[in-house]
Write an enzyme that holds these catalytic residues in place. Structure first.
Site, PDB file in Angstrom:
ATOM      1  N   LYS A  29      57.030 -32.858  -3.787  1.00 26.59           N
ATOM      2  CA  LYS A  29      57.520 -33.575  -2.616  1.00 26.59           C
ATOM      3  C   LYS A  29      58.383 -34.873  -3.038  1.00 26.59           C
ATOM      4  O   LYS A  29      58.901 -35.283  -2.225  1.00 26.59           O
ATOM      5  CB  LYS A  29      56.416 -33.803  -1.744  1.00 26.59           C
ATOM      6  CG  LYS A  29      55.869 -32.538  -0.745  1.00 26.59           C
ATOM      7  CD  LYS A  29      54.657 -33.043   0.021  1.00 26.59           C
ATOM      8  CE  LYS A  29      54.082 -31.855   0.690  1.00 26.59           C
ATOM      9  NZ  LYS A  29      53.086 -32.500   1.956  1.00 26.59           N
ATOM     10  N   GLY A  61      41.384 -42.641   2.994  1.00 26.86           N
ATOM     11  CA  GLY A  61      42.378 -41.981   1.934  1.00 26.86           C
ATOM     12  C   GLY A  61      43.820 -42.758   1.971  1.00 26.86           C
ATOM     13  O   GLY A  61      44.332 -43.255   2.946  1.00 26.86           O
ATOM     14  N   ALA A  84      49.359 -37.541   2.276  1.00 33.14           N
ATOM     15  CA  ALA A  84      49.290 -37.363   3.847  1.00 33.14           C
ATOM     16  C   ALA A  84      48.888 -38.826   4.401  1.00 33.14           C
ATOM     17  O   ALA A  84      49.478 -38.928   5.652  1.00 33.14           O
ATOM     18  CB  ALA A  84      47.898 -36.420   3.975  1.00 33.14           C
ATOM     19  N   GLY A  86      43.043 -30.616  12.106  1.00 32.14           N
ATOM     20  CA  GLY A  86      44.396 -30.875  11.361  1.00 32.14           C
ATOM     21  C   GLY A  86      45.258 -29.477  11.583  1.00 32.14           C
ATOM     22  O   GLY A  86      46.370 -29.553  11.156  1.00 32.14           O
TER      23      GLY A  86
HETATM   24  P1  NDP Z   1      46.250 -36.417  -2.279  1.00 31.98           P
HETATM   25  O1  NDP Z   1      45.687 -36.086  -3.318  1.00 31.98           O
HETATM   26  O2  NDP Z   1      47.751 -37.092  -2.499  1.00 31.98           O
HETATM   27  O3  NDP Z   1      45.266 -37.797  -1.778  1.00 31.98           O
HETATM   28  C1  NDP Z   1      43.807 -37.542  -1.530  1.00 31.98           C
HETATM   29  C2  NDP Z   1      43.238 -38.641  -1.038  1.00 31.98           C
HETATM   30  O4  NDP Z   1      41.748 -38.260  -0.736  1.00 31.98           O
HETATM   31  C3  NDP Z   1      43.054 -39.779  -1.847  1.00 31.98           C
HETATM   32  O5  NDP Z   1      43.204 -41.156  -1.129  1.00 31.98           O
HETATM   33  C4  NDP Z   1      41.832 -39.560  -2.634  1.00 31.98           C
HETATM   34  O6  NDP Z   1      41.303 -41.071  -2.901  1.00 31.98           O
HETATM   35  C5  NDP Z   1      41.031 -39.114  -1.515  1.00 31.98           C
HETATM   36  N1  NDP Z   1      39.940 -38.650  -1.909  1.00 31.98           N
HETATM   37  C6  NDP Z   1      39.774 -37.373  -2.484  1.00 31.98           C
HETATM   38  N2  NDP Z   1      38.504 -36.837  -2.464  1.00 31.98           N
HETATM   39  C7  NDP Z   1      37.651 -37.934  -2.308  1.00 31.98           C
HETATM   40  C8  NDP Z   1      36.315 -38.154  -2.006  1.00 31.98           C
HETATM   41  N3  NDP Z   1      35.561 -37.290  -2.504  1.00 31.98           N
HETATM   42  N4  NDP Z   1      35.811 -39.448  -1.811  1.00 31.98           N
HETATM   43  C9  NDP Z   1      36.720 -40.272  -1.396  1.00 31.98           C
HETATM   44  N5  NDP Z   1      38.128 -40.335  -1.144  1.00 31.98           N
HETATM   45  C10 NDP Z   1      38.582 -38.903  -1.795  1.00 31.98           C
HETATM   46  O7  NDP Z   1      46.294 -35.571  -1.226  1.00 31.98           O
HETATM   47  P2  NDP Z   1      47.354 -35.464   0.066  1.00 31.98           P
HETATM   48  O8  NDP Z   1      47.165 -36.768   0.652  1.00 31.98           O
HETATM   49  O9  NDP Z   1      48.668 -34.780  -0.104  1.00 31.98           O
HETATM   50  O10 NDP Z   1      46.340 -34.490   0.723  1.00 31.98           O
HETATM   51  C11 NDP Z   1      44.972 -34.703   1.703  1.00 31.98           C
HETATM   52  C12 NDP Z   1      44.667 -33.566   2.546  1.00 31.98           C
HETATM   53  O11 NDP Z   1      45.438 -33.412   3.685  1.00 31.98           O
HETATM   54  C13 NDP Z   1      44.482 -32.100   1.649  1.00 31.98           C
HETATM   55  O12 NDP Z   1      43.161 -31.692   2.026  1.00 31.98           O
HETATM   56  C14 NDP Z   1      45.746 -31.440   2.680  1.00 31.98           C
HETATM   57  O13 NDP Z   1      45.018 -30.106   2.926  1.00 31.98           O
HETATM   58  C15 NDP Z   1      45.624 -32.223   3.921  1.00 31.98           C
HETATM   59  N6  NDP Z   1      46.915 -32.280   4.557  1.00 31.98           N
HETATM   60  C16 NDP Z   1      47.126 -31.618   5.886  1.00 31.98           C
HETATM   61  C17 NDP Z   1      48.416 -31.605   6.414  1.00 31.98           C
HETATM   62  C18 NDP Z   1      48.521 -31.141   7.916  1.00 31.98           C
HETATM   63  O14 NDP Z   1      49.552 -30.759   8.447  1.00 31.98           O
HETATM   64  N7  NDP Z   1      47.498 -30.666   8.541  1.00 31.98           N
HETATM   65  C19 NDP Z   1      49.624 -32.025   5.748  1.00 31.98           C
HETATM   66  C20 NDP Z   1      49.397 -32.354   4.408  1.00 31.98           C
HETATM   67  C21 NDP Z   1      48.002 -32.714   3.990  1.00 31.98           C
HETATM   68  P3  NDP Z   1      41.748 -41.670  -4.418  1.00 31.98           P
HETATM   69  O15 NDP Z   1      42.933 -42.438  -4.198  1.00 31.98           O
HETATM   70  O16 NDP Z   1      40.558 -42.502  -4.693  1.00 31.98           O
HETATM   71  O17 NDP Z   1      42.022 -40.520  -5.477  1.00 31.98           O
END
Ligand code: NDP
Length: 283
Positions: free
Chosen positions: A72, A132, A136, A249
């Site tokens: 992306k 987060g 997204a 979602g």
């Molecule tokens: P990223 O990897 O870019 O970001 C993940 C985020 O989640 C980070 O802020 C991370 O925090 C946080 N995180 C993950 N695990 C934990 C945890 N156990 N405790 C606390 N914080 C956590 O992922 P994306 O933003 O690309 O995607 C996130 C979700 O969004 C995915 O599951 C995806 O399926 C969904 N999504 C849905 C869409 C839709 O149209 N419905 C479109 C795009 C995405 P840290 O910075 O600390 O690592």
């Protein structure tokens, strides 16, 4: 003369891994309902081949493509044009071809704001809490900010990513933005209007929920999840149990797809049919 056209329009998603990307389900349903004999298929594209893959859109006269993990951000340098919102977000998930040139758009956040509109939830001047700060969260936060959100509080586990997002919002949009380090069970401020889980917590097969003081949720709050699979996450169930209006979602995913269909075909997408196809897939 034979005026029959045997060539089918083709749209793809570039990703790696991409086998489990469910977008084809909503696209097939949409094309069928619109009477379009179009094909949507995923292509496994490794980072070193991304430039060639993007060039193939022009070379093969495809209508466009989606981009997913891990492309992306990297894809932007290979496109002729990038929308203002996508350049603020710093990521493109949708490409369309117009007059032989490639255009990059980000419909992730717009899909989310559309889903709010669909539920008649006003965006302007409201207070948002985003859990987060990844891709997204960034797309959603920027679109909310550009749509007139009042305040966005970014709650994130890693300080750097959270602070970066808040800085971006302050620098590039008119919204008020704050960062909260998520190293404790987070209690929602009473003036929160909309809470959004933008983390991957709860994505199949994970069944956990974000670390919150759930009793700080109030019935007047709108609670949203970006997780499309399963559509009903334990997080949303907690919110429903406290009387909150919830949005799953799938709503975001379908609206994102609907925006893309409009860009590729010029037609209004059959969102209800797409949503039904997705829910059937994830049931
Ligand atoms: P990223 O990897 O870019 O970001 C993940 C985020 O989640 C980070 O802020 C991370 O925090 C946080 N995180 C993950 N695990 C934990 C945890 N156990 N405790 C606390 N914080 C956590 O992922 P994306 O933003 O690309 O995607 C996130 C979700 O969004 C995915 O599951 C995806 O399926 C969904 N999504 C849905 C869409 C839709 O149209 N419905 C479109 C795009 C995405 P840290 O910075 O600390 O690592």
């Amino acid at each position: 003369t034979n005026e029959k056209c045997y060539r089918k329009e083709f749209i793809t998603v570039f990703g790696s891994p991409v086998d489990e990307n469910p977008t084809v389900v909503i696209m097939d349903a949409a094309f069928e309902a619109l009477g379009l004999d179009w094909i949507y298929n995923a292509f496994e594209v490794y980072p070193q081949d991304l430039e060639t893959a993007v060039q193939s859109i022009k070379a093969l006269h495809m209508k466009g493509a989606n981009c997913t993990i891990p492309h992306k951000v990297a894809v932007m340098k290979y496109l002729d044009h990038i929308s203002d919102a996508a350049s603020i977000i710093g990521a493109v998930n949708t490409i369309y071809l117009k007059d032989g040139e490639t255009y990059g758009e980000n419909s992730d956040g717009k899909g989310f704001t559309k889903a709010l509109e669909e539920e008649q939830i006003p965006i302007t001047d409201k207070n948002y809490v985003l859990l987060g700060a990844g891709g997204a969260a960034k797309a959603i936060a920027v679109e909310l900010a550009l749509a007139g959100a009042g305040k966005i509080t970014v709650v994130n586990r890693s300080r750097e990513r959270g602070e970066d997002l808040v800085e971006l919002l302050r620098a590039k949009t008119p919204v008020k933005a704050d960062f909260v380090l998520w190293d404790h069970s987070y209690e929602l401020p009473a003036d929160t209007d909309v809470l959004i889980n933008c983390t991957s917590i709860g994505l199949y097969p994970d069944t956990s929920s974000p670390d919150l003081v759930y009793d700080s949720l109030r019935p007047n709050m709108v609670v949203c999840d970006v997780i499309p699979n399963p559509p009903q996450t334990p997080f949303l169930t907690e919110a429903q149990n406290r009387g909150c209006h919830t949005l799953n979602g799938c709503a975001m995913l379908v609206n994102q797809g609907a925006i893309n269909i409009k860009l590729w075909t010029g037609l209004d997408a059959p969102r209800d049919i797409m949503k039904a196809a997705l829910l059937k897939e994830f049931q």
